[in-house]
Design an enzyme around this catalytic site. Structure first.
Site, PDB file in Angstrom:
ATOM      1  N   LYS A 172       2.382  -6.517  12.027  1.00 33.39           N
ATOM      2  CA  LYS A 172       3.746  -6.104  12.407  1.00 33.39           C
ATOM      3  C   LYS A 172       4.418  -5.609  11.118  1.00 33.39           C
ATOM      4  CE  LYS A 172       7.660  -6.846  12.477  1.00 33.39           C
ATOM      5  NZ  LYS A 172       8.627  -5.899  11.837  1.00 33.39           N
ATOM      6  N   ARG A 176      11.479  -0.310   9.360  1.00 30.29           N
ATOM      7  CA  ARG A 176      12.318   0.693   8.681  1.00 30.29           C
ATOM      8  C   ARG A 176      11.516   1.901   8.196  1.00 30.29           C
ATOM      9  NH1 ARG A 176      15.455  -3.361   4.800  1.00 30.29           N
ATOM     10  NH2 ARG A 176      16.160  -4.842   6.333  1.00 30.29           N
ATOM     11  N   CYS A 280       9.569  -6.608  -5.477  1.00 29.00           N
ATOM     12  CA  CYS A 280       9.744  -8.045  -5.675  1.00 29.00           C
ATOM     13  C   CYS A 280       9.380  -8.442  -7.097  1.00 29.00           C
ATOM     14  CB  CYS A 280       8.891  -8.826  -4.692  1.00 29.00           C
ATOM     15  SG  CYS A 280       7.156  -8.620  -5.021  1.00 29.00           S
TER      16      CYS A 280
HETATM   17  P1  NAD Z   1      12.764  -8.856   5.455  1.00 26.59           P
HETATM   18  O1  NAD Z   1      12.582 -10.305   5.227  1.00 26.59           O
HETATM   19  O2  NAD Z   1      14.062  -8.362   5.963  1.00 26.59           O
HETATM   20  O3  NAD Z   1      11.658  -8.306   6.476  1.00 26.59           O
HETATM   21  C1  NAD Z   1      10.287  -8.608   6.327  1.00 26.59           C
HETATM   22  C2  NAD Z   1       9.641  -8.621   7.701  1.00 26.59           C
HETATM   23  O4  NAD Z   1      10.231  -9.662   8.476  1.00 26.59           O
HETATM   24  C3  NAD Z   1       9.819  -7.324   8.485  1.00 26.59           C
HETATM   25  O5  NAD Z   1       8.617  -7.005   9.135  1.00 26.59           O
HETATM   26  C4  NAD Z   1      10.925  -7.667   9.465  1.00 26.59           C
HETATM   27  O6  NAD Z   1      10.822  -6.955  10.683  1.00 26.59           O
HETATM   28  C5  NAD Z   1      10.731  -9.149   9.702  1.00 26.59           C
HETATM   29  N1  NAD Z   1      11.989  -9.837  10.016  1.00 26.59           N
HETATM   30  C6  NAD Z   1      13.221  -9.536   9.529  1.00 26.59           C
HETATM   31  N2  NAD Z   1      14.135 -10.379  10.033  1.00 26.59           N
HETATM   32  C7  NAD Z   1      13.483 -11.246  10.842  1.00 26.59           C
HETATM   33  C8  NAD Z   1      13.888 -12.353  11.634  1.00 26.59           C
HETATM   34  N3  NAD Z   1      15.154 -12.753  11.706  1.00 26.59           N
HETATM   35  N4  NAD Z   1      12.940 -13.016  12.333  1.00 26.59           N
HETATM   36  C9  NAD Z   1      11.659 -12.634  12.280  1.00 26.59           C
HETATM   37  N5  NAD Z   1      11.218 -11.584  11.546  1.00 26.59           N
HETATM   38  C10 NAD Z   1      12.111 -10.892  10.824  1.00 26.59           C
HETATM   39  O7  NAD Z   1      12.385  -8.127   4.052  1.00 26.59           O
HETATM   40  P2  NAD Z   1      12.550  -6.602   3.669  1.00 26.59           P
HETATM   41  O8  NAD Z   1      13.990  -6.281   3.487  1.00 26.59           O
HETATM   42  O9  NAD Z   1      11.737  -5.748   4.580  1.00 26.59           O
HETATM   43  O10 NAD Z   1      11.815  -6.603   2.252  1.00 26.59           O
HETATM   44  C11 NAD Z   1      12.456  -6.907   1.043  1.00 26.59           C
HETATM   45  C12 NAD Z   1      12.249  -8.350   0.655  1.00 26.59           C
HETATM   46  O11 NAD Z   1      10.851  -8.636   0.567  1.00 26.59           O
HETATM   47  C13 NAD Z   1      12.806  -8.692  -0.715  1.00 26.59           C
HETATM   48  O12 NAD Z   1      13.407  -9.955  -0.660  1.00 26.59           O
HETATM   49  C14 NAD Z   1      11.579  -8.718  -1.612  1.00 26.59           C
HETATM   50  O13 NAD Z   1      11.705  -9.512  -2.766  1.00 26.59           O
HETATM   51  C15 NAD Z   1      10.574  -9.275  -0.675  1.00 26.59           C
HETATM   52  N6  NAD Z   1       9.219  -8.959  -1.103  1.00 26.59           N
HETATM   53  C16 NAD Z   1       8.480  -9.979  -1.633  1.00 26.59           C
HETATM   54  C17 NAD Z   1       7.210  -9.712  -2.094  1.00 26.59           C
HETATM   55  C18 NAD Z   1       6.368 -10.813  -2.669  1.00 26.59           C
HETATM   56  O14 NAD Z   1       5.190 -10.595  -2.832  1.00 26.59           O
HETATM   57  N7  NAD Z   1       6.906 -11.968  -2.992  1.00 26.59           N
HETATM   58  C19 NAD Z   1       6.677  -8.407  -2.001  1.00 26.59           C
HETATM   59  C20 NAD Z   1       7.462  -7.413  -1.440  1.00 26.59           C
HETATM   60  C21 NAD Z   1       8.737  -7.696  -0.985  1.00 26.59           C
END
Ligand code: NAD
Length: 496
Positions: A172, A176, A280
């Site tokens: 999934k 965006r 990240c």
């Molecule tokens: P996000 O948490 O908003 O979304 C990530 C995924 O979760 C998406 O597929 C989204 O559809 C899903 N999602 C969002 N809200 C949800 C909910 N309420 N319930 C269930 N699923 C939900 O993150 P983003 O904005 O897409 O990405 C940016 C974030 O990811 C930043 O915080 C970044 O630091 C983090 N990130 C971390 C790493 C790592 O390896 N630690 C790598 C890349 C990005």
């Protein structure tokens, strides 16, 4: 207008019950619609993966590797189109998207090594004529849930190794910027992957919750923000699933007085502002030891930042592009304003830049904030934008205390020429990935990626050797073939 759907059982599929806008962040215009899968569609993807599992698990690992080899070639041949799609929907400049794809392909290459990684462990004669071995068996259907900021690389942290280990997969991706992810999924089928082994469903919370609660899903890998990571981990484990959930970050770089300041400035520029800070592993806090170091650093950074070019993804001369959404742009600007209100000094102000030809794009230019302190919201929280905060401390230990006390522990870096200090820092810092004069210490694919503290929920890191452990379960067989001519007695003591 283009409607982006799903890839289930090897076939493109779409429905129009719920749609969400997908933007071109460089122009600020809606470029496509993405279908948000209802529960029934996700269940269909899980069913396809479940049906494909027995034959795929029994496919010799060398045959699976042949598909991955072909896949790597197809990814290279289609690189321009993949990076164009990333640019259109994420806003990443094409050279940056190419870097992402290259790191993704590294994971495909490492997955080709699975025949070696899955060999297991064998001991002969652990007892009289008794042999024992451990093997690593596939889990079944596994799921991946990924963020917007690396639409190709982060899924490739997961599905190549999961599939090579004999599992089938439901991904999934972020709703965006879904198109590049779908394209790389189609290419895997072109490489010869049987239908049902790898399925992609687009969607939001409804799709995610279905994956988290369906008993047929054995394990969940998640990468995204910390609040969602925590929710994913607690829900998946409460439903009996294995889970790894990687979250957000606040990555500090300590600059010691003996560091090569010019090199540190250049290195910090790329690590703080590359990809608009939407990484990240972005360095978002420079911790300068001593006012003299801080003054030199701030002077060097602010001068170099005059030449930073923010603009549309398609112009390769730009250093970085827009933020992903208008909401994210506003949020980043809010953090800058909050630091200002809290008494920090805005040295370079990137709020509301004018980008010629793109008045509605979601741009924030490079921003440098000095005299930031640990109590400020802009310090405590992840900003995820092109904003570099400078914190001044008196000595390295004070800088390390700040890092160790921070809620996040993803990446960090020390700039120095002092080997003793570097060794002490690497030994004692409470962070999962450490760089010494390396600003973005993202492990290569034969190591694993993961932070500490609230940057990772779960035990095993992503990709590399940990991925083989995450996507398999160990079985240990102890075997003996007694001679039929020997009559054996009864023994009630514990075998030893
Ligand atoms: P996000 O948490 O908003 O979304 C990530 C995924 O979760 C998406 O597929 C989204 O559809 C899903 N999602 C969002 N809200 C949800 C909910 N309420 N319930 C269930 N699923 C939900 O993150 P983003 O904005 O897409 O990405 C940016 C974030 O990811 C930043 O915080 C970044 O630091 C983090 N990130 C971390 C790493 C790592 O390896 N630690 C790598 C890349 C990005």
């Amino acid at each position: 207008m283009l409607t982006i759907g799903h890839l289930i059982n090897g076939e493109a599929q779409s429905e129009h019950t719920r749609l969400q806008d997908v933007y071109n962040p460089s122009t600020g215009k809606v470029a496509a619609k993405v279908a948000l899968a209802p529960k029934a569609t996700v269940e269909q993807a899980i069913s396809a993966a479940e049906a494909a599992f027995p034959a795929w698990r029994d496919t010799p690992v060398a045959k699976r590797a042949q598909i991955m080899f072909r896949y790597k070639t197809l990814l290279e041949q289609n690189a321009a189109q993949i990076c164009e799609l990333v640019g259109q929907q994420h806003g990443k400049i094409v050279h940056d998207a190419m870097g992402e794809l290259t790191r993704g392909i590294e994971n495909v290459e490492y997955a080709c090594y699975a025949p070696e990684l899955l060999k297991g462990e064998h001991s002969k004669n652990v007892g009289p004529n008794i042999d024992s071995w451990s093997e690593f068996q596939a889990l079944g259907v596994v799921a991946g849930i990924t963020p917007f900021n690396f639409p190709i690389m982060v899924p490739m942290w997961m599905f190549p190794m999961a599939i090579m280990c004999g599992n089938t997969f439901v991904l999934k991706p972020s709703e965006r910027d879904p198109s590049a992810t779908l394209l790389v999924a189609e290419l895997l089928h072109e490489a010869g992957l049987p239908a049902g082994v790898f399925n992609v469903v687009n969607g939001d919370k409804e799709a995610v919750d279905t994956l988290l609660t369906d008993p047929r899903v054995a394990a969940v890998s998640f990468v995204g923000s910390t609040p969602i990571a925590e929710y994913i981990y607690s829900t998946a484990t409460a439903n009996g699933k294995r889970c790894q959930a990687l979250g957000g970050a606040k990555n500090h770089a300590i600059v010691l007085p003996d560091a090569d300041i010019d090199n540190a400035v250049n290195s910090l520029l790329g690590a703080a502002f590359g990809s608009s800070g939407e990484r990240c592993m972005a360095l978002s806090v420079a911790v300068a030891v001593g006012d003299e170091t801080a003054d030199k650093l701030v002077a060097g950074l602010s001068e170099a930042m005059q030449n930073l070019k923010v603009g549309a993804y398609s112009d390769k001369d730009n250093d970085f592009g827009p933020l992903i959404t208008a909401e994210q742009r506003d949020k980043v600007q809010m953090y800058v304003s909050s630091a200002e209100a809290d008494g920090a000094t805005i040295v370079v102000d990137g709020r509301n830049p004018q980008v010629e030809g793109y008045p509605d794009g979601f741009y924030v230019a490079g921003t440098l904030i000095d005299h930031v302190s640990a109590s400020m919201k802009a310090y405590q929280e992840e900003i995820f934008g092109p904003v570099l905060c400078v914190v001044r401390v008196d000595n390295m230990q004070q800088g390390m205390d700040l890092i160790n006390e921070h809620q996040y522990g993803n990446g960090t870096c020390l700039y120095t020429r002092d080997g003793e200090a570097a060794r002490y820092f690497a030994d004692n810092i409470q962070v999962g990935m450490v760089g010494i004069n390396i600003p973005l210490p993202v492990p290569v694919s034969c190591h694993s990626f993961g932070g500490w503290k609230r940057s990772l929920f779960g035990d095993l890191h992503a990709y590399g050797p940990d991925a083989v452990r995450f996507y398999t379960k160990r079985k240990t067989v102890t075997q003996r073939w007694p001679s039929s001519s020997v009559r054996e007695g009864v023994n009630f003591s514990f075998p030893s």
